[in-house]
Design an enzyme around this catalytic site. Structure first.
Site, PDB file in Angstrom:
ATOM      1  N   GLY A  46      41.251  73.965  44.090  1.00  0.00           N
ATOM      2  CA  GLY A  46      42.042  74.612  43.052  1.00  0.00           C
ATOM      3  C   GLY A  46      41.138  75.347  42.077  1.00  0.00           C
ATOM      4  O   GLY A  46      39.972  74.979  41.911  1.00  0.00           O
ATOM      5  N   GLN A  51      38.667  79.241  34.323  1.00  0.00           N
ATOM      6  CA  GLN A  51      37.341  78.879  34.842  1.00  0.00           C
ATOM      7  C   GLN A  51      36.497  80.094  35.216  1.00  0.00           C
ATOM      8  O   GLN A  51      35.287  79.979  35.360  1.00  0.00           O
ATOM      9  CB  GLN A  51      37.489  77.972  36.075  1.00  0.00           C
ATOM     10  CG  GLN A  51      38.072  76.611  35.752  1.00  0.00           C
ATOM     11  CD  GLN A  51      38.281  75.816  37.018  1.00  0.00           C
ATOM     12  OE1 GLN A  51      39.316  75.928  37.656  1.00  0.00           O
ATOM     13  NE2 GLN A  51      37.309  75.009  37.391  1.00  0.00           N
ATOM     14  N   CYS A  91      35.815  68.790  39.682  1.00  0.00           N
ATOM     15  CA  CYS A  91      36.163  70.104  39.144  1.00  0.00           C
ATOM     16  C   CYS A  91      35.013  71.065  39.415  1.00  0.00           C
ATOM     17  O   CYS A  91      33.849  70.690  39.241  1.00  0.00           O
ATOM     18  CB  CYS A  91      36.394  69.978  37.637  1.00  0.00           C
ATOM     19  SG  CYS A  91      36.818  71.527  36.833  1.00  0.00           S
ATOM     20  N   LEU A  92      35.337  72.282  39.822  1.00  0.00           N
ATOM     21  CA  LEU A  92      34.282  73.267  40.095  1.00  0.00           C
ATOM     22  C   LEU A  92      33.494  73.611  38.830  1.00  0.00           C
ATOM     23  O   LEU A  92      32.374  74.119  38.925  1.00  0.00           O
ATOM     24  CB  LEU A  92      34.881  74.534  40.715  1.00  0.00           C
ATOM     25  CG  LEU A  92      35.474  74.354  42.116  1.00  0.00           C
ATOM     26  CD1 LEU A  92      36.135  75.643  42.592  1.00  0.00           C
ATOM     27  CD2 LEU A  92      34.394  73.913  43.100  1.00  0.00           C
ATOM     28  N   HIS A 133      45.951  69.199  37.037  1.00  0.00           N
ATOM     29  CA  HIS A 133      44.549  69.457  36.680  1.00  0.00           C
ATOM     30  C   HIS A 133      44.357  70.953  36.353  1.00  0.00           C
ATOM     31  O   HIS A 133      43.753  71.301  35.337  1.00  0.00           O
ATOM     32  CB  HIS A 133      43.658  69.031  37.863  1.00  0.00           C
ATOM     33  CG  HIS A 133      42.199  69.325  37.706  1.00  0.00           C
ATOM     34  ND1 HIS A 133      41.233  68.342  37.661  1.00  0.00           N
ATOM     35  CD2 HIS A 133      41.526  70.507  37.597  1.00  0.00           C
ATOM     36  CE1 HIS A 133      40.042  68.909  37.525  1.00  0.00           C
ATOM     37  NE2 HIS A 133      40.189  70.230  37.486  1.00  0.00           N
ATOM     38  N   GLU A 134      44.906  71.821  37.225  1.00  0.00           N
ATOM     39  CA  GLU A 134      44.730  73.271  37.006  1.00  0.00           C
ATOM     40  C   GLU A 134      45.530  73.738  35.792  1.00  0.00           C
ATOM     41  O   GLU A 134      45.069  74.607  35.029  1.00  0.00           O
ATOM     42  CB  GLU A 134      45.129  74.064  38.249  1.00  0.00           C
ATOM     43  CG  GLU A 134      44.365  73.725  39.524  1.00  0.00           C
ATOM     44  CD  GLU A 134      42.861  73.684  39.373  1.00  0.00           C
ATOM     45  OE1 GLU A 134      42.307  74.391  38.510  1.00  0.00           O
ATOM     46  OE2 GLU A 134      42.216  72.913  40.104  1.00  0.00           O
ATOM     47  N   HIS A 137      43.617  73.259  32.712  1.00  0.00           N
ATOM     48  CA  HIS A 137      42.616  74.314  32.454  1.00  0.00           C
ATOM     49  C   HIS A 137      43.237  75.443  31.637  1.00  0.00           C
ATOM     50  O   HIS A 137      42.601  75.992  30.733  1.00  0.00           O
ATOM     51  CB  HIS A 137      42.080  74.893  33.770  1.00  0.00           C
ATOM     52  CG  HIS A 137      40.976  74.090  34.389  1.00  0.00           C
ATOM     53  ND1 HIS A 137      39.798  73.816  33.741  1.00  0.00           N
ATOM     54  CD2 HIS A 137      40.871  73.519  35.620  1.00  0.00           C
ATOM     55  CE1 HIS A 137      39.007  73.098  34.547  1.00  0.00           C
ATOM     56  NE2 HIS A 137      39.636  72.904  35.691  1.00  0.00           N
TER      57      HIS A 137
HETATM   58 NI    NI Z   1      38.950  71.940  37.416  1.00  0.00          NI
END
Ligand code: NI
Length: 167
Positions: A46, A51, A91-92, A133-134, A137
């Protein structure tokens, strides 16, 4: 298409609240394509526009094994949620860090697709976790901010050190 660079925690830009998309136009579709390519290349399941330092309500998700079920969510809203599930998340924007977060087990989501059409779906399990989660963000929240202050400080130190080593 282009790979976008991903902001790393504790970059304060990750705490920006995203604006709703007013028109799903070519620029937004290009953003979606670039975000999907960036997510698959990372690899991740995701990615939120926040991000990649674009503060618009755009998310791409693909939790499928074969990586062939891209889900595009523009201006997403959670209509209903139920249950509780604790899941280990990563998380990226916080590479190498995994920890448990409690979220709703089931969510009903409404969003626009990349043609600007509103649709609804029910998600549970990993997909429900990923959507929440997304969506966090887009509100400027990184999952590690649910952890203890001590853990957050340790993670921030580790990330800053990794950044210095990467030059
Ligand atoms: Ni994330």
């Amino acid at each position: 298409m282009a790979l976008l660079s991903i902001l790393k925690y504790p970059d304060p830009r990750l705490n920006t609240v995203a604006e709703p998309v007013t028109e799903v136009n070519q620029e937004i579709r290009q953003l979606v394509k670039d975000m999907a390519e960036t997510m698959y290349a990372a690899p991740g399941v995701g990615l939120a526009a926040t991000q990649v330092d674009v503060h618009k309500q755009v998310i791409v998700i693909d939790v499928s094994e074969a990586k062939d079920e891209l889900l595009v969510l523009i201006n997403p809203e959670i209509l209903e949620s139920s249950g509780e599930a604790e899941c280990e998340e990563g998380c990226l924007s916080v590479p190498g860090v995994f920890d448990r977060v409690v979220r709703s087990e089931n969510v009903r989501v409404s969003a626009l697709d990349d043609n600007g059409n509103r649709f609804q779906f029910d998600a549970r399990g990993v997909r429900a976790v990923c959507v929440q989660h997304e969506m966090d963000h887009l509100k400027g929240i990184v999952f590690v901010e649910y952890l203890s202050r001590l853990k957050q400080e340790r993670i921030a130190r580790k990330m800053r050190k990794a950044e210095r080593l990467a030059l």
